[in-house]
Scaffold this motif. Sequence first.
Motif, mmCIF file in Angstrom:
data_model
loop_
_atom_site.group_PDB
_atom_site.id
_atom_site.type_symbol
_atom_site.label_atom_id
_atom_site.label_comp_id
_atom_site.label_asym_id
_atom_site.label_seq_id
_atom_site.Cartn_x
_atom_site.Cartn_y
_atom_site.Cartn_z
ATOM 1 N N THR A 73 19.753 -4.874 -2.556
ATOM 2 C CA THR A 73 19.538 -6.306 -2.401
ATOM 3 C C THR A 73 18.900 -6.921 -3.638
ATOM 4 N N SER A 74 19.275 -8.191 -3.925
ATOM 5 C CA SER A 74 18.705 -8.887 -5.080
ATOM 6 C C SER A 74 17.472 -9.686 -4.704
ATOM 7 N N ARG A 75 17.030 -9.589 -3.461
ATOM 8 C CA ARG A 75 15.849 -10.325 -3.022
ATOM 9 C C ARG A 75 14.610 -9.565 -3.479
ATOM 10 N N LYS A 76 14.116 -9.949 -4.628
ATOM 11 C CA LYS A 76 13.021 -9.194 -5.230
ATOM 12 C C LYS A 76 11.692 -9.927 -4.999
ATOM 13 N N ILE A 77 10.731 -9.195 -4.430
ATOM 14 C CA ILE A 77 9.397 -9.723 -4.161
ATOM 15 C C ILE A 77 8.404 -8.930 -5.000
ATOM 16 N N ALA A 78 7.646 -9.618 -5.837
ATOM 17 C CA ALA A 78 6.639 -8.955 -6.668
ATOM 18 C C ALA A 78 5.249 -9.370 -6.219
ATOM 19 N N PHE A 79 4.377 -8.403 -6.093
ATOM 20 C CA PHE A 79 2.973 -8.636 -5.752
ATOM 21 C C PHE A 79 2.142 -8.363 -7.005
ATOM 22 N N VAL A 80 1.044 -9.114 -7.153
ATOM 23 C CA VAL A 80 0.141 -8.903 -8.282
ATOM 24 C C VAL A 80 -1.256 -8.626 -7.743
ATOM 25 N N LEU A 81 -1.829 -7.506 -8.195
ATOM 26 C CA LEU A 81 -3.187 -7.129 -7.811
ATOM 27 C C LEU A 81 -3.975 -6.732 -9.061
ATOM 28 N N PRO A 82 -5.284 -6.910 -9.045
ATOM 29 C CA PRO A 82 -6.072 -6.451 -10.193
ATOM 30 C C PRO A 82 -6.118 -4.933 -10.302
ATOM 31 N N SER A 83 -6.194 -4.229 -9.148
ATOM 32 C CA SER A 83 -6.325 -2.770 -9.162
ATOM 33 C C SER A 83 -6.090 -2.247 -7.760
ATOM 34 N N PHE A 84 -6.334 -0.949 -7.590
ATOM 35 C CA PHE A 84 -6.266 -0.331 -6.268
ATOM 36 C C PHE A 84 -7.663 -0.138 -5.679
ATOM 37 N N ALA A 85 -8.573 -1.032 -5.992
ATOM 38 C CA ALA A 85 -9.920 -0.977 -5.408
ATOM 39 C C ALA A 85 -9.817 -1.047 -3.891
ATOM 40 N N GLY A 86 -10.847 -0.558 -3.217
ATOM 41 C CA GLY A 86 -10.791 -0.452 -1.762
ATOM 42 C C GLY A 86 -11.268 -1.678 -1.015
ATOM 43 N N GLY A 87 -11.282 -2.847 -1.657
ATOM 44 C CA GLY A 87 -11.748 -4.051 -0.994
ATOM 45 C C GLY A 87 -10.765 -4.591 0.020
ATOM 46 N N GLY A 88 -11.245 -5.540 0.829
ATOM 47 C CA GLY A 88 -10.415 -6.111 1.875
ATOM 48 C C GLY A 88 -9.180 -6.809 1.332
ATOM 49 N N ALA A 89 -9.306 -7.533 0.213
ATOM 50 C CA ALA A 89 -8.165 -8.262 -0.335
ATOM 51 C C ALA A 89 -7.054 -7.303 -0.738
ATOM 52 N N GLU A 90 -7.416 -6.189 -1.374
ATOM 53 C CA GLU A 90 -6.400 -5.211 -1.776
ATOM 54 C C GLU A 90 -5.737 -4.571 -0.559
ATOM 55 N N ARG A 91 -6.534 -4.232 0.452
ATOM 56 C CA ARG A 91 -5.962 -3.596 1.643
ATOM 57 C C ARG A 91 -5.002 -4.540 2.368
ATOM 58 N N VAL A 92 -5.362 -5.814 2.447
ATOM 59 C CA VAL A 92 -4.492 -6.790 3.111
ATOM 60 C C VAL A 92 -3.174 -6.933 2.354
ATOM 61 N N MET A 93 -3.246 -7.017 1.035
ATOM 62 C CA MET A 93 -2.020 -7.179 0.252
ATOM 63 C C MET A 93 -1.112 -5.962 0.378
ATOM 64 N N LEU A 94 -1.698 -4.767 0.389
ATOM 65 C CA LEU A 94 -0.884 -3.571 0.569
ATOM 66 C C LEU A 94 -0.264 -3.539 1.959
ATOM 67 N N HIS A 95 -1.002 -4.035 2.948
ATOM 68 C CA HIS A 95 -0.457 -4.119 4.310
ATOM 69 C C HIS A 95 0.766 -5.038 4.316
ATOM 70 N N PHE A 96 0.662 -6.202 3.699
ATOM 71 C CA PHE A 96 1.792 -7.123 3.635
ATOM 72 C C PHE A 96 2.944 -6.513 2.847
ATOM 73 N N LEU A 97 2.621 -5.902 1.730
ATOM 74 C CA LEU A 97 3.636 -5.294 0.872
ATOM 75 C C LEU A 97 4.436 -4.242 1.634
ATOM 76 N N HIS A 98 3.744 -3.411 2.380
ATOM 77 C CA HIS A 98 4.417 -2.338 3.109
ATOM 78 C C HIS A 98 5.176 -2.853 4.330
ATOM 79 N N SER A 99 4.960 -4.102 4.725
ATOM 80 C CA SER A 99 5.686 -4.658 5.867
ATOM 81 C C SER A 99 7.091 -5.093 5.483
ATOM 82 N N LEU A 100 7.388 -5.172 4.192
ATOM 83 C CA LEU A 100 8.706 -5.594 3.725
ATOM 84 C C LEU A 100 9.623 -4.373 3.628
#
Length: 371
Positions: free
Chosen positions: A2-29
């Motif tokens: 598929t050409s439907r490309k979604i890119a996420f941007v994060l500062p790092s893989f730190a264990g904070g809530g913001a990073e965990r939420v983004m990875l949760h959303f990312l893995h839902s696709l």
Amino acid sequence: MTSRKIAFVLPSFAGGGAERVMLHFLHSLKPEQYQVVLIVLTGEGPLRASLSKSVRLIDLGASRLRTALFRLRHCISKEKPDVLVSTMGYLNLAVLGVCATLSQPPSVIVREANTVDSTLRWLPIGVGKLAYRLLYPRADFVVCNARHVANELEALCPGLRRSVELIVNPIDVPGLRIQAIQPISEEFSKGWFVAIGRLTPAKGFDRLLEVLSECPPQVKVLFIGDGPERSRLESLTKSMNVSPQARFIGFQDNPWAILARSRGLVMMSRWEGLPNVALEALACGVPVYGLESVDGLGEIQEQAAQGAVLLAPNSQELVDLLSTSAISGSKSDELAPSLLPAAFEGAVVRQQFMSLVEKALHERHGRADTE
């Protein structure tokens, strides 16, 4: 593919809530529906091992945002994602600024995970507010995880009202509870309260030590996490004579197993967006104690069952709440039923996020058709 490309941007893989939420959303696709790319400024951090192999990782190898800007622009220009998703105010500003220089920018979703004021603290006076007002209207969608965050952002940038989406933090309740039943050291199952988070001034752990100094000896707190404030907090523990009641155990791979066996989570943060750890405590069947002034807790309390979130108007009344709980009897090691309101469960929130991605894709392709 598929050409439907979604890119996420994060500062790092730190264990904070913001990073965990983004990875949760990312893995839902689902990979059969989307090409998913994760761009990180630096690939370091404890969450890296959790990244799905179906996600393509691009590590810019930059320790600071200012050194990553040209690499970030080059990466976005080369990848040409249909939708770009970013979180945390300072990174959102950079992403929006970079995309403004592109001839064919992607649809941009920025997620405000904390109070705007917490971002402005780290920017030059006047520059931060101006940057928000100039750049945030360029976002196709702005996601806020709590009403108070949305209200603060809309007050700063009135033109955003039509594009602000309220999507709370998703909690993977089944996965979390599997982690919560794992065995722990017996010393951590003796009726402790817990405080979890990076040891920084924002989390208010120094204020919690002051409360602890007013509590009877039955009130004991395990501090889970690490950070630049650790030495100072440990020194305060000694100077306040609360060493028998406070213990710092550093970062834990599975804090939920300890949390689930505790008397409750205690929060005295100076500022928050929507505190992920409070939601995780409720999912583990553990009550949350805190001050009414802690951002986001009141919004959770409104939707939670009575007694699940116990908030005090001041420190002295929090002392009373903790003391009453500590002398009320022993704490069972059995995993209690979840107290998390249904609105925060992962499946519900993931669907909201995926609907937003589809809206952004529709707008992106609509723009392309008119160019």
